[in-house]
Write a protein that holds these residues in place. Sequence first.
Motif, PDB file in Angstrom:
ATOM      1  N   ASP A 175       0.856  -1.186   0.000  1.00 43.07           N
ATOM      2  CA  ASP A 175       0.000   0.000   0.000  1.00 43.07           C
ATOM      3  C   ASP A 175       0.897   1.243   0.000  1.00 43.07           C
ATOM      4  O   ASP A 175       1.152   1.851   1.034  1.00 43.07           O
ATOM      5  N   ALA A 176       1.387   1.571  -1.191  1.00 46.41           N
ATOM      6  CA  ALA A 176       2.354   2.665  -1.320  1.00 46.41           C
ATOM      7  C   ALA A 176       2.023   3.493  -2.554  1.00 46.41           C
ATOM      8  O   ALA A 176       1.414   3.002  -3.511  1.00 46.41           O
ATOM      9  N   SER A 177       2.438   4.756  -2.528  1.00 45.36           N
ATOM     10  CA  SER A 177       2.238   5.645  -3.680  1.00 45.36           C
ATOM     11  C   SER A 177       3.201   5.264  -4.795  1.00 45.36           C
ATOM     12  O   SER A 177       4.195   4.557  -4.567  1.00 45.36           O
ATOM     13  N   ASP A 198      15.007   1.337   5.934  1.00 40.79           N
ATOM     14  CA  ASP A 198      14.332   2.467   6.599  1.00 40.79           C
ATOM     15  C   ASP A 198      13.013   2.795   5.906  1.00 40.79           C
ATOM     16  O   ASP A 198      11.992   3.016   6.573  1.00 40.79           O
ATOM     17  N   LEU A 199      13.031   2.825   4.577  1.00 42.77           N
ATOM     18  CA  LEU A 199      11.809   3.163   3.837  1.00 42.77           C
ATOM     19  C   LEU A 199      10.745   2.087   4.015  1.00 42.77           C
ATOM     20  O   LEU A 199       9.571   2.392   4.262  1.00 42.77           O
ATOM     21  N   LEU A 200      11.133   0.822   3.930  1.00 45.54           N
ATOM     22  CA  LEU A 200      10.161  -0.265   4.048  1.00 45.54           C
ATOM     23  C   LEU A 200       9.622  -0.401   5.466  1.00 45.54           C
ATOM     24  O   LEU A 200       8.485  -0.853   5.664  1.00 45.54           O
ATOM     25  N   ASP A 201      10.421  -0.014   6.456  1.00 45.42           N
ATOM     26  CA  ASP A 201       9.939  -0.065   7.844  1.00 45.42           C
ATOM     27  C   ASP A 201       8.707   0.822   8.042  1.00 45.42           C
ATOM     28  O   ASP A 201       7.869   0.546   8.916  1.00 45.42           O
ATOM     29  N   GLY A 204       5.467  -1.064   7.771  1.00 51.37           N
ATOM     30  CA  GLY A 204       5.201  -2.146   8.706  1.00 51.37           C
ATOM     31  C   GLY A 204       5.997  -3.397   8.398  1.00 51.37           C
ATOM     32  O   GLY A 204       6.633  -3.520   7.347  1.00 51.37           O
ATOM     33  N   ASN A 205       5.939  -4.324   9.321  1.00 55.50           N
ATOM     34  CA  ASN A 205       6.675  -5.586   9.184  1.00 55.50           C
ATOM     35  C   ASN A 205       5.736  -6.650   8.645  1.00 55.50           C
ATOM     36  O   ASN A 205       4.969  -7.273   9.378  1.00 55.50           O
ATOM     37  N   THR A 206       5.771  -6.859   7.345  1.00 54.55           N
ATOM     38  CA  THR A 206       4.893  -7.822   6.679  1.00 54.55           C
ATOM     39  C   THR A 206       5.749  -8.757   5.828  1.00 54.55           C
ATOM     40  O   THR A 206       6.918  -8.465   5.550  1.00 54.55           O
ATOM     41  N   LEU A 212      10.910  -7.756   0.074  1.00 52.62           N
ATOM     42  CA  LEU A 212      11.521  -6.637  -0.653  1.00 52.62           C
ATOM     43  C   LEU A 212      12.872  -6.257  -0.039  1.00 52.62           C
ATOM     44  O   LEU A 212      13.807  -5.891  -0.770  1.00 52.62           O
ATOM     45  N   LYS A 213      12.988  -6.345   1.295  1.00 53.14           N
ATOM     46  CA  LYS A 213      14.269  -6.044   1.940  1.00 53.14           C
ATOM     47  C   LYS A 213      15.355  -7.031   1.514  1.00 53.14           C
ATOM     48  O   LYS A 213      16.524  -6.669   1.381  1.00 53.14           O
ATOM     49  N   LYS A 214      14.957  -8.282   1.303  1.00 53.07           N
ATOM     50  CA  LYS A 214      15.924  -9.326   0.943  1.00 53.07           C
ATOM     51  C   LYS A 214      16.229  -9.368  -0.554  1.00 53.07           C
ATOM     52  O   LYS A 214      17.222  -9.977  -0.969  1.00 53.07           O
TER      53      LYS A 214
END
Length: 398
Positions: A175-177, A198-201, A204-206, A212-214
């Motif tokens: 749920d992002a622009s 930092d941006l993905l945090d 939330g932690n989903t 995406l972080k990995k």
Amino acid sequence: MKNYDLITPEGTKDLLFGECIIRRNIENTLMGLFRSRGYSETITPGLEFFDVFNLNSRYFPQENLYKLTDSKGRLLVMRPDTTMPIARIVATRLRDAVLPLKLCYAQAVYTTEPSLKGRSDEVVQAGIELIGSQLKMADLEVISTAVDSLSSFGMEFSLELGHIGIFKELVSKLDASDKDKENIRKLIENKNFPALNDLLDSFGNTPVTAALKKLPALFGGEEVFEKAEELMPDENIKRILDELREVYADASELCGGDGSITVDLGLVNKTDYYTGLIIKGYLQGHGEEVLSGGRYDKLISEFGYDVPAIGFAVNINAVAKLVEKSDVLPAEPKADVIVYAEDGCEVAALKAARELREQGLIVENALFDDLESVREYAMEKKIAKVVVIDGESKEVNI
């Protein structure tokens, strides 16, 4: 007012002698390789209408384009890319051609990147476009041609395979622009882990943010697929991973399993442009890719003709730099003979030079008015023979 009549614009360079030979050798090698696989050459104009690159999907930001106007005030650009003009050709002049179409090219593209120092605004590219097939065989043909292109330079190389569909599936669940999605893409492409985390945090932690972080770290060999499947228990992503695994296995077999083919699921450049497989090629000693491409099944449809396509381009400037570093610059071919004409014998000297060239020799016509100057010039240029035309032709060894 400052004058710029003695320098070239930023991002451009004069090439001299041995540099030109290296450039032409690389072009000729690649074009010969492409033709041997049934690809036909196309040449597109250096100038195109801005509209060719201003489609619904903005693949090339206009601030990176060299723009000018024609005599009717219409906006033109210097060609920043070859694939899109070829898409225009396919949708118009080649619309009724039998598919698949196999096209190749070697020409310059022009873009400006003010923030990048040492960039080249004028880059010569050689590449292929295979249009009209969605088969795995088409993907493998393009990959094998990319491998042969890289190996033709005689240097150690690696080819990375990715698939843009994995990133698209993940980011579609976030749920992002659009702006945030683009920032995430850039951070993954640059493998900027701290900023990405930092941006993905902030979302939330989903499972999606965790995957995406990995994503930028998922590169290597066969083990990448197992790690990705554990992170992304999604049917669509599993299907994409299975397709990519098959392509990777076949491509590795083509290369004899020597490890030169790797997987990188963090290849996420040009998300609007590419629709599937992405390939990037590297040569030892150069940090950036020298070959890039992939599948772009929706691009040609923006010109009104819906056909799939895949291709790649080689950055000849980058390859030439590496060749220049690894080898002594090739010497400009020197003349075997120089022909000197006495007064009144100029036509006879030109005819004599022509006859010698027909024998396969490199022949210069002397542009001095005395024989001694000709001899000095020949010694300086290491020309072994002087032929004197004075009614009785004679040969002088230097």
